[in-house]
Design a protein around this motif. Structure first.
Motif, short mmCIF file in Angstrom:
data_model
loop_
_atom_site.label_atom_id
_atom_site.label_comp_id
_atom_site.label_asym_id
_atom_site.label_seq_id
_atom_site.Cartn_x
_atom_site.Cartn_y
_atom_site.Cartn_z
N ARG A 27 81.41 22.80 1.48
CA ARG A 27 79.98 22.78 1.33
C ARG A 27 79.24 24.28 1.28
NH1 ARG A 27 76.47 18.46 3.51
NH2 ARG A 27 74.31 19.22 3.27
N VAL A 28 80.04 25.42 1.88
CA VAL A 28 79.44 26.44 2.13
C VAL A 28 79.60 27.59 0.96
CG1 VAL A 28 79.52 28.76 3.53
CG2 VAL A 28 80.04 26.50 4.80
N ARG A 74 87.74 19.53 12.65
CA ARG A 74 86.65 20.19 13.65
C ARG A 74 85.11 20.53 13.32
NH1 ARG A 74 89.40 23.36 18.73
NH2 ARG A 74 91.13 21.60 19.05
N ASN A 75 85.54 20.99 11.81
CA ASN A 75 84.32 21.49 10.98
C ASN A 75 83.62 20.65 9.90
OD1 ASN A 75 83.77 24.19 12.48
ND2 ASN A 75 85.83 24.45 11.87
N ARG A 76 84.08 19.46 10.02
CA ARG A 76 83.84 18.62 8.88
C ARG A 76 82.42 18.50 8.55
NH1 ARG A 76 85.99 12.49 9.15
NH2 ARG A 76 83.98 12.29 10.61
N GLU A 77 81.65 18.39 9.45
CA GLU A 77 80.13 18.09 9.46
C GLU A 77 79.41 19.22 8.55
OE1 GLU A 77 78.49 15.37 10.51
OE2 GLU A 77 80.59 14.61 11.05
N LEU A 78 80.13 20.49 8.71
CA LEU A 78 79.55 21.56 8.17
C LEU A 78 80.15 22.00 6.84
CD1 LEU A 78 79.09 24.05 11.30
CD2 LEU A 78 77.27 22.66 9.91
N LEU A 119 80.32 10.50 5.06
CA LEU A 119 79.83 10.96 3.71
C LEU A 119 78.12 10.68 3.82
CD1 LEU A 119 82.17 9.18 1.15
CD2 LEU A 119 81.95 11.70 1.52
N ASP A 120 77.99 9.80 4.49
CA ASP A 120 76.32 9.33 4.68
C ASP A 120 75.86 10.52 5.53
OD1 ASP A 120 76.56 7.15 3.51
OD2 ASP A 120 76.84 5.81 5.36
N ARG A 121 76.43 11.06 6.42
CA ARG A 121 75.92 12.34 7.28
C ARG A 121 75.59 13.45 6.38
NH1 ARG A 121 79.06 9.93 11.27
NH2 ARG A 121 80.80 11.54 11.01
N ALA A 122 76.85 13.73 5.54
CA ALA A 122 76.95 14.92 4.64
C ALA A 122 75.82 14.98 3.52
CB ALA A 122 78.29 14.95 3.84
N ASN A 123 75.52 13.73 3.19
CA ASN A 123 74.37 13.87 2.18
C ASN A 123 72.84 13.46 2.65
OD1 ASN A 123 75.60 13.47 -0.60
ND2 ASN A 123 77.04 12.38 0.74
N GLN A 124 73.01 13.40 4.21
CA GLN A 124 71.40 13.57 4.55
C GLN A 124 70.99 14.95 4.66
OE1 GLN A 124 72.17 12.03 8.53
NE2 GLN A 124 72.20 9.81 7.77
N GLU A 125 69.50 15.18 4.97
CA GLU A 125 68.94 16.42 4.66
C GLU A 125 69.49 17.11 6.11
OE1 GLU A 125 64.68 18.49 4.79
OE2 GLU A 125 64.84 16.40 4.19
N ASP A 126 69.73 18.41 6.19
CA ASP A 126 70.24 19.14 7.28
C ASP A 126 69.24 19.13 8.24
OD1 ASP A 126 71.89 20.90 8.68
OD2 ASP A 126 71.21 22.62 7.79
N THR A 127 69.79 19.11 9.38
CA THR A 127 69.01 18.69 10.64
C THR A 127 69.43 19.67 11.82
OG1 THR A 127 70.30 17.01 11.77
CG2 THR A 127 68.31 16.43 10.52
#
Length: 373
Positions: free
Chosen positions: A156-157, A190-194, A343-351
């Motif tokens: 993503r980065v 560990r860093n999957r969300e980012l 995947l659902d979390r990855a495609n949500q707006e960053d919070t």
């Protein structure tokens, strides 16, 4: 060996020492210290045993393999056995003198990793400011007469910078570039969300890849390693568990793939205690998932079982705690919701609020020194 498959590749992880702190590091969470590493004689014995098994390629990796002062000895042993050798390196610590000594020993190729297209991305992802050293390493590899292969882990980065990343590799003279979408094991998990890209990011990156692959067809080979979370079916597990390759860790423990050390419910044998041929052909860990007889449903009755072999055993363990489960990437897996939720979390707006990515990333902080020998 009575129909036993022959491995053609050996990944020789000669050390876990490393000057980088990559947030997607694929080495085990528990690193092996310098005091645990196999000595030169042990590695020579491993290389000879691998050649006897049928191995034709040896990839020297780590950590950073350049910290091993006996690397030339090991490469020369491979040359004497007629094995192709490849150095997988960060480039940090590579000098002209060292490159020439490696070539003189018989090194056939080198793969240089980068984290992005500029110093900022290297610092963000690997906590290192030495992008200049990587550029110098590319020149040194070419000047030594070696083909320059390059690798970048995509996530993503940096995915939005794919065009610029390819431009850098072209300008440095790469003959081959592996675009490896992040695989979520160990530190990367560990860093999957980012690190998990959005679907829109990935679709755009695929378009860039296809355009640049056609554009550079006569100049540089581009390879695209699939981000399997977005696939309906899982990737094959190294051509099937214990079918085509093996990994020897710095302490001599042997695995059927580079990340299998993360399967903590299995016991893997060491070359300190057993012959490599016995480990490959008879050890319980290597036999555990060979073929298809071990498979539960839905894999057992699936027409794809000879294509993807139930998916990745390491990923199954990482996500479910059971290496024998169907890889949750598969759309038919009873655990597929674990991947879909990510995947659902990855495609949500960053919070993330006011936190920066650097503040949220968990960096790999090795406890072993990267000093040379």
């Amino acid at each position: 060996m009575n129909g036993m498959p022959q491995p053609y590749g050996l990944l020789a992880e000669v050390t876990h020492q490393c000057p980088l702190h990559c947030v997607y590091c694929s080495n085990p969470v528990e690193l092996r210290g310098r005091q645990d590493e196999l000595g030169t004689d042990d590695w020579v014995r491993v290389i000879r045993a691998a050649a006897a098994l049928g191995v034709v390629q040896v990839h020297f990796s780590g950590g950073e393999p350049l910290v091993r002062g006996d690397l030339e000895t090991l490469i020369a042993e491979c040359r004497g056995l007629g094995l192709y050798t490849n150095l997988i390196t960060s480039g940090l610590g590579l000098t002209e003198a060292r490159a020439h000594s490696l070539v003189a020993a018989g090194l056939n190729s080198a793969q240089l990793s980068i984290q992005g297209d500029a110093a900022e991305s290297t610092n963000l992802v690997a906590a290192s400011k030495r992008f200049d050293k990587k550029e110098a390493a590319a020149r040194i590899i070419r000047d030594a007469g070696l083909p320059l292969n390059m690798n970048v882990v995509l996530h993503r980065v940096n995915l939005d910078r794919l065009d610029a990343i390819i431009d850098v590799c072209v300008s440095w003279g790469a003959e081959r570039l592996e675009l490896a979408n992040a695989q979520y094991y160990g530190w990367a998990l560990r860093n999957r969300e980012l690190l998990m890209p959005t679907k829109a990011q990935l679709d755009e990156a695929v378009s860039v890849y296809e355009r640049r692959k056609a554009e550079l067809a006569e100049r540089m080979e581009l390879l695209w390693i699939l981000p399997d979370y977005y696939e309906p079916y899982p990737k094959p597990c190294m051509g099937g568990w214990a079918q085509t390759a093996l990994t020897v860790a710095p302490d001599g423990v042997v695995y059927p793939c580079p990340v299998a050390a993360e399967i903590t419910t299995m016991e893997f044998a060491s070359v300190r205690d057993h012959d490599l041929e016995w480990i490959w052909s008879k050890s319980a860990a290597f036999e555990a998932f060979r073929g298809t007889a071990w498979m539960p449903d839905p894999c057992r009755s699936c027409p794809r079982k000879e294509m993807d072999f139930g998916g990745c055993r390491c990923q199954a363990f990482a996500l479910t705690g059971d290496a024998a489960r169907t890889d949750p990437v598969c759309m038919h897996s009873p655990d597929h919701h674990l991947v879909q939720d990510a995947l659902d979390r990855a495609n949500q707006e960053d919070t993330a609020g006011g936190e920066t990515i650097r503040e949220r990333l968990v960096y790999r902080r090795p406890t072993v020194s990267a000093r040379g020998r």
